[in-house]
Design a protein around this motif. Structure first.
Motif, short mmCIF file in Angstrom:
data_model
loop_
_atom_site.label_atom_id
_atom_site.label_comp_id
_atom_site.label_asym_id
_atom_site.label_seq_id
_atom_site.Cartn_x
_atom_site.Cartn_y
_atom_site.Cartn_z
N ILE A 1 0.86 -1.21 -0.02
CA ILE A 1 -0.15 -0.10 0.09
C ILE A 1 0.81 1.36 -0.13
O ILE A 1 0.47 2.35 -0.70
CB ILE A 1 -1.13 -0.09 1.42
N SER A 2 2.01 1.25 0.81
CA SER A 2 2.75 2.42 0.63
C SER A 2 3.58 2.58 -0.30
O SER A 2 4.20 3.58 -0.42
CB SER A 2 3.59 2.39 2.17
N SER A 3 3.93 1.55 -1.11
CA SER A 3 4.99 1.77 -1.94
C SER A 3 4.26 1.72 -3.58
O SER A 3 5.11 2.22 -4.23
CB SER A 3 5.99 0.25 -2.19
N TYR A 4 3.17 1.26 -3.64
CA TYR A 4 2.35 1.29 -5.06
C TYR A 4 1.62 2.32 -5.12
O TYR A 4 0.89 2.91 -4.26
CB TYR A 4 1.88 -0.11 -5.28
N ALA A 5 1.43 2.94 -6.39
CA ALA A 5 0.18 3.62 -6.72
C ALA A 5 -0.75 2.75 -7.38
O ALA A 5 -0.73 1.81 -7.61
CB ALA A 5 0.79 4.66 -7.82
N ALA A 6 -2.09 3.31 -7.19
CA ALA A 6 -3.21 2.65 -7.62
C ALA A 6 -3.12 2.30 -9.27
O ALA A 6 -2.92 3.39 -9.81
CB ALA A 6 -4.42 3.59 -7.18
N PRO A 7 -3.77 1.30 -9.81
CA PRO A 7 -3.90 0.21 -9.01
C PRO A 7 -2.55 -0.69 -8.24
O PRO A 7 -1.96 -1.11 -9.30
CB PRO A 7 -5.05 -0.69 -9.89
N ALA A 8 -2.81 -0.89 -7.03
CA ALA A 8 -1.50 -1.86 -6.55
C ALA A 8 -1.90 -3.11 -6.72
O ALA A 8 -2.97 -3.51 -6.79
CB ALA A 8 -1.70 -1.35 -4.94
#
Length: 773
Positions: free
Chosen positions: A106-113
């Motif tokens: 959640i903290s490392s990826y942009a949506a959509p993760a």
């Protein structure tokens, strides 16, 4: 008893919870987490109805539902870490690992993760808790109005983490279901009040006016809220754990929201892990080339910038520069047709060197480094370009440049002062004294792609002598030998300049992933950087120092073992980019597999017809058959998915990747997994140790890993053995060491089967997705 169980209210509460959680599909992809979350809500709802039948205590009902949530999570997500489905200390430890993984995602990826196993567990628990809260408030306690709060909280998880307007059904569905709950609760209260006041049961006629008025008010409020929403400003996005909401388009549009930075920090940029699609195209190239967006030729304080000058508007005609003329004489003309482009202007992605373009949008301009730019958004375009095939004698040039490169040779030879000594020591150790320009470039590339250097999105910490990625990025990389494409490309550019070879860095995207309808999809995570070196009379040539696990096969002319004229020069995509389109086709195998699938379908249909014709007993047999098929749906889907993936694999290397991914998935179902960041060799060692593999099974895994490494790093065209029997041998050996419940769980709930059904659901829900309108 039915009044205490309240099945209708319980069903409405469950549906409202699922509707409020549905927008999470825009934050996580694929939808593999949906089915486990749905199962959790069903279990929680069923246990709530049963508990209300047995007791009037709200506390006991909620405790029973929480216990059911924990047990359901253990059965669904705790494979290999439970005792007959019951939690153990090992279960707690495994869930801790998965939840930490979810927080990191959640903290490392942009949506959509990506919807990892950790994300599936995390969302299942969150949605399960929301379902318990809604059921306890609206059904057990009969205060439906307050149940809107947990529903709103579930909805706001998505609303607060997206930068775009959400589709109106995502709001209308949970709101309408909550109004139904509220209406049933209000009617029930009025009836009880009427009965208490008059001493007789109300027949409903006296409530007609109240019900009609409430219905009008509820529908009116819902319609009004939907109508006013477009007039309200979108509040600032609140990113969950500083992640998810950072991509404004969520990968589901064509608005041109993605842009590759044109100033690259050696320590920070191009490390995106977002799975957001940015480009989709078809090509007639055997091996698609990387798509260049910009060229950076100056580095100061660890930051790359471009000094290129803008150019005039170009038409769909020749655009090749004079210094590329001789290269054009020894090159193959290929093209790409882009039908979706989400890259924001003025940037335009195209392989290098482009020779013509036809676009459907704004005017296209050509800079002096042949980079293409646009004045406005270009949703579709076609680019024709060259794949250089230079002859060996044309590249046998002295190291130092003897001619100007567009009048900018001094700038193309500037070396980072802070790293000059380390770079000099590096090239002295790697490059032979009598090397030509090509031999020197090949030696540098071979060294950086070798074992001591590790590809990782996480940079190493400070060295023993205090070097950090921020203070001396190239020296730090040479000392730690760990980094991603920017570090590898920057180091090769500076090493080449140290030897007097003009060099620059290109940024753009890897070729992407080959999907349905022979189209490639490029994602934000495919962002890449690579060096370009100048050869007089030939022009700029691409090299690939980033290890093959990330970037694929290097250009043929850049590898000493390959003849300079042998084949196209573009890199083959890897597991994170595209799979090689072709090496060796096997149409006979495809025919045999398709025939077997048709034969199986015919047998099932024939059995169904016989059962229907056998009278009343036939219906009983039919029900039994359907029950058996229901149990076998996931295992059968997993088998067919594997066979289909093998059939669709274009060559031996792609088949090796398919077998490896299938092996990793099946071992994961049995509770055996390697570290996600491990290389194939490291993963093989970890699986051997953690799975207690010995003798033949260990040797079989070793053969699988060895063949996979050959598939990823060997020159193209090499025949590779089939890995199916060795992979099956490893799975059987691990299965023998597991308890019966774990073996049954792995067989009945295979991950490959769940993914197959998820893909089928996606195609049914979005039958036109991926098609050109």
């Amino acid at each position: 008893m039915t009044a205490r169980v309240r099945p209708v209210d319980a069903l409405l509460a469950a549906l409202a919870t699922l509707a409020a959680a549905a927008p999470l599909r825009t934050l996580f992809a694929p939808d593999s987490w949906v089915r486990p979350a749905l199962l959790v809500v069903v279990v929680v709802t069923a246990v709530g109805m049963l508990a209300r039948r047995l007791t009037r205590s709200t506390t006991l009902v909620v405790l029973a539902q929480v216990l059911a949530l924990v047990l359901a999570a253990c059965v669904i997500h705790g494979r290999g870490h439970t005792l007959y489905g019951l939690p153990t200390p090992d279960t707690v430890k495994a869930f801790g690992v998965l939840l930490r993984e979810a927080v990191h995602t959640i903290s490392s990826y942009a949506a959509p993760a990506p919807a990892t196993r950790g994300i599936s567990l995390f969302l299942g628990l969150v949605i399960g808790l929301v379902a318990i809260a809604v059921d306890a408030i609206a059904v057990t306690r009969r205060t439906a109005a307050a149940a809107g709060l947990p529903l709103l909280a579930a909805y706001l998880i998505t609303a607060a983490n997206t930068g775009t307007t959400m589709a109106w059904p995502y709001f209308a569905a949970p709101a309408a279901l909550w109004l139904l709950l509220l209406g049933r609760s209000g009617i029930g209260g009025l009836r009880r009040w009427s009965a208490a006041a008059t001493g007789t049961a109300d027949d409903g006629e006296g409530l007609a006016g109240f019900v009609s008025a409430a219905r009008v008010l509820g529908v009116g409020a819902l319609v009004l809220s939907l109508a006013l929403t477009p007039l309200l400003p979108h509040l600032p996005t609140r990113f969950l754990a500083e992640g998810l909401g950072r991509v404004t388009d969520s990968g589901r549009g064509g608005s041109g929201s993605v842009r590759v930075t044109s100033t690259v920090d050696v320590t920070r940029n191009l490390g995106s892990r977002s799975t957001q699609p940015v480009l989709r195209y078809r090509t007639d190239a055997e091996r698609p080339a990387p798509l260049r967006v910009d060229v950076l030729d100056r580095m100061a304080d660890g930051v790359w910038t471009s000094t290129a000058q803008g150019g005039p508007t170009v038409a769909s005609a020749g655009m090749i520069a004079p210094e590329e003329a001789s290269a054009a004489a020894a090159a193959t003309r290929v093209s790409i047709d882009v039908d979706r482009n989400d890259i924001a202007p003025p940037q335009l992605a195209a392989p290098y060197p482009p020779i013509s373009i036809v676009s459907s949008g704004g005017a296209v301009r050509q800079r002096d480094d042949l980079t293409l730019t646009v004045d406005g958004q270009v949703p579709e375009y076609r680019v024709q370009y060259l794949t250089p095939e230079p002859k060996a004698e044309a590249l046998a040039q002295p190291l130092a440049a003897s001619a100007a490169v567009g009048g900018r040779t001094p700038g193309l030879l500037e070396v980072d002062p802070a790293s000059r000594a380390a770079l000099t020591a590096f090239v002295d150790d790697v490059v032979p004294e009598d090397a030509t320009r090509l031999q020197a470039a090949q030696a540098i590339q071979r060294e950086l792609r070798s074992g001591p250097y590790t590809y990782s999105l996480e940079l190493a910490g400070p060295t023993a002598d205090g070097l950090t990625p921020d203070s001396a990025p190239i020296r730090h990389f040479l000392a730690t030998r760990q980094g991603y494409c920017v570090q590898f490309a920057s180091t090769m550019v500076m090493a080449a300049r140290t030897l007097g070879i003009p060099a620059r860095m290109a940024v753009g995207f890897l070729p992407g992933t080959l999907g349905d309808e022979k189209r490639y999809t490029v994602k934000a995570a495919d962002a890449h950087a690579w060096p370009e070196l100048y050869f007089e009379g030939v022009g700029w040539l691409r090299f690939e120092p980033t290890p093959g696990a990330r970037s694929g096969v290097a250009p043929a002319y850049s590898m000493p073992a390959a003849a300079p004229t042998a084949g196209p020069t573009t890199s083959a995509p890897s597991q994170t980019a595209s799979a090689s389109p072709t090496r060796r086709e096997r149409p006979d195998q495809e025919t045999r597999t398709a025939s077997a699938d048709r034969s199986m379908l015919d047998r099932v249909q024939g059995g169904w017809s016989s059962l229907r014709a056998s009278g009343p007993l036939g219906w009983v047999a039919t029900a039994a058959l359907l029950g058996a098929l229901g149990v076998l749906l996931l295992p059968l889907a997993a088998v067919l998915a594997r066979r289909r993936a093998r059939r669709r694999a274009a060559d031996d290397a792609a088949r090796a990747e398919v077998e490896w991914q299938s092996l990793v998935s099946r071992l994961g179902d049995l509770g055996l997994a390697a570290d996600r960041s491990a290389t194939p060799r490291q993963a093989g060692a970890q699986l051997t140790q953690r799975g207690y593999l010995r003798d033949e099974s260990a040797a079989a895994l070793g053969r699988v890993v060895g063949t996979l490494e050959r598939a990823r790093y060997a020159p193209p065209g090499e025949d590779l053995p089939d890995l199916g029997s060795d992979a099956d041998s490893v799975v059987r050996a691990v299965r023998r060491g597991k308890r019966l419940p774990d073996r049954l769980g792995a067989w009945l709930l295979p991950s490959e089967g769940m993914q197959a059904w998820s893909r089928l659901g996606q195609r049914m829900l979005h039958p036109r997705s991926g098609r050109r309108h």
